[in-house]
Write an enzyme that holds these catalytic residues in place. Structure first.
Site, short mmCIF file in Angstrom:
data_model
loop_
_atom_site.label_atom_id
_atom_site.label_comp_id
_atom_site.label_asym_id
_atom_site.label_seq_id
_atom_site.Cartn_x
_atom_site.Cartn_y
_atom_site.Cartn_z
N THR A 15 0.81 -1.22 0.00
CA THR A 15 0.00 0.00 0.00
C THR A 15 0.84 1.27 0.00
OG1 THR A 15 -0.17 -0.07 2.43
CG2 THR A 15 -1.96 -1.08 1.18
N HIS A 240 12.58 -10.17 -0.45
CA HIS A 240 11.26 -10.33 0.16
C HIS A 240 11.25 -9.58 1.48
CE1 HIS A 240 7.85 -12.96 1.92
NE2 HIS A 240 7.36 -11.95 1.23
N ASP A 241 10.29 -8.69 1.68
CA ASP A 241 10.29 -7.82 2.86
C ASP A 241 10.29 -8.60 4.17
OD1 ASP A 241 7.63 -8.65 2.57
OD2 ASP A 241 6.84 -6.64 2.24
N GLY A 410 5.30 -3.16 12.26
CA GLY A 410 4.41 -2.14 12.81
C GLY A 410 3.58 -2.61 13.98
#
Length: 492
Positions: A15, A240-241, A410
């Site tokens: 996003t 890849h995050d 997060g």
């Protein structure tokens, strides 16, 4: 490690994206956010795409910001979400935009593919969790669509590799991002011909697979001139995050599980070899590539997606809650009044998440949440109990006892959910760092530059740079009863 190094990370989510400067000095790392930008899905003629050119412009904007500040960086690394890819033509140009994993064109693709090669055979080769949008099934769907881009493609690049290609002109497949495709052989770490033969495709479509930390090449002179930087080395980080995020777990030993908490929650352990057997097949656990020879053995869980979708509906109704307000509302609501299975198919992408939650509660004979605070509490309770459910399964197959759960990303800032999770699982939760993906990206660059020598040395630097918060379990009997309630509901 006494010299001062400046490392540039592009961290792209589904996003939004950010460019970040990492300052590594005297064994400590500090981060500075440079730019932030949206990443939106484009719908064209009923198909869903990512705007790879807009992402490349955002990458260059970050580099221009560096130049404007008079900062000379030592390297660049890029991480993104998994599975999506770009077709590259014979002349090196991109054949259109990459399709988004949220495009429904893969619906039914798994079942059709398994008519050619069984589900068990695919898992035994790859060890990858089955999800409709895995690259294997995207290619199968593209072949069925008679995709002209696939027909014309000389190469296929995953999204971070495509962005690195636009920077450097060099094509490669970074191992961790390639492993999300469900095309890589879990044992030899190469593209598996047998999986592609089903579609009459060749492994030669994919460039050489390289390991995290390899320098791919320097920024092309034309791009460097445009951005006002020198021809800086681009390093293949864990593309890849989640792989980058796991690098940032500040663990002291191997006896831990991690929870990368965001839109998706990814819970797993780090192992030296794949764990592929009948049990892991039945549990649908995945074996994705990690850093420094490791495997990320994990399970995808629907995470804050549930709350994010509810917040969108509330905002449309004129109710905008801050995150502290959300936590306070949940804390004040009655616990365990209603519980849901976060991974139920009805929550994948419903027109209304609020209605989907209400329908699930009604179907399972529970009180329907009537107030916003009750919805929030339902989501948090259910996530904590789902984490317990997955951790129990994980411990059954883990080759070592799990003594801590490290929550990164997060979601690590949600103190209430962290405490609820510790209560549910019965072991300490260590929360932080929240910027795990960017930290991992930057520290893999440091490995590539020879500034640190191993994954453990990376974690030593991270522990020296962050201050995680520890949540000890409480109210074990109450949460044990709630877990029994949860299991009864999800098994209905």
């Amino acid at each position: 490690m006494k010299q001062r190094n400046l490392l540039f990370a592009l961290d792209l989510g589904a996003t939004s994206g950010r460019s970040i400067l990492g300052v590594l000095e005297n064994g400590k790392l500090e981060l500075q956010e440079l730019t932030r930008f949206p990443n939106t899905i484009i719908q064209v003629q009923g198909k869903y795409y990512w705007n790879i050119y807009a992402l490349f412009e955002a990458l260059k904007d970050g580099l221009k910001t560096i130049a404007a500040k008079g900062i000379e960086i030592d390297s660049i690394g890029i991480d993104t979400w998994g599975v999506d890819f770009v077709y590259v033509a014979e002349d090196g140009s991109l054949l259109g935009l990459p399709r988004s994993y949220r495009d429904p064109y893969t619906e039914g693709a798994q079942e059709a593919y398994f008519e050619q090669l069984s589900r068990k055979e695919v898992y035994d080769i790859t060890g990858i969790q089955f999800m409709n949008f895995n690259s294997l099934f995207q290619l199968f769907a593209a072949k069925k669509e008679n995709s002209s881009a696939l027909k014309a493609a000389k190469n296929i690049l995953f999204v971070p590799d495509a962005l690195s290609y636009l920077l450097t002109g060099k094509q490669y497949c970074e191992y961790t991002i390639a492993s999300t495709s469900q095309i890589v052989n879990a044992y030899n770490k190469q593209m598996e011909p047998k999986l592609l033969e089903v579609m009459n495709l060749s492994p030669a479509l994919f460039p050489e697979i390289v390991m995290p930390g390899k320098t791919i090449g320097n920024v092309q002179s034309s791009v460097a001139t445009e951005c006002g930087i020198k021809p800086t080395p681009v390093i293949a980080v864990a593309g890849h995050d989640t792989a980058s995020a796991v690098v940032a777990v500040p663990a002291e030993d191997e006896n831990f599980a991690y929870l990368s908490s965001g839109t998706w929650s990814l819970m797993g352990i780090e192992t030296k070899e794949p764990i592929i057997n009948d049990k892991t097949f039945d549990l649908n656990f995945t074996n994705e590539g990690g850093v420094d020879g490791t495997i990320r053995f994990l399970k995808n869980i629907t995470g804050m997606w549930l709350l994010e979708q509810c917040r969108k509906e509330w905002e449309k109704a004129g109710k905008s809650y801050t995150y502290p307000e959300i936590v306070a509302m949940s804390d004040g609501a009655k616990p365990f009044r209603s519980l849901i299975e976060p991974d139920d198919a009805s929550f994948a992408n419903p027109p209304s998440m609020l209605k989907a939650i209400a329908a699930y509660c009604e179907k399972t004979g529970q009180p329907v949440p009537e107030e916003d605070a009750q919805v929030i509490r339902c989501i948090f309770d259910s996530l904590a109990l789902k984490y317990k459910h997955v951790l129990d399964s994980l411990q059954e197959v883990a080759p070592f006892p799990i003594k801590k759960l490290h929550v990164i990303g997060g979601g690590s800032q949600n103190k209430l959910l962290n405490q609820m999770t510790a209560n549910a699982i019965g072991i300490p939760v260590v929360a932080g760092p929240s910027e795990a993906t960017a930290i991992g990206n930057i520290m893999i660059q440091a490995m590539g530059l020879g500034l640190v020598k191993s994954l453990q040395e990376v974690r030593d630097v991270i522990r020296n740079s962050v201050s995680p918060e520890v949540f000890e379990p409480k109210d074990s009997n109450i949460w044990a009863d709630a877990y029994t309630q949860f299991k009864n509901i999800i098994n209905k």
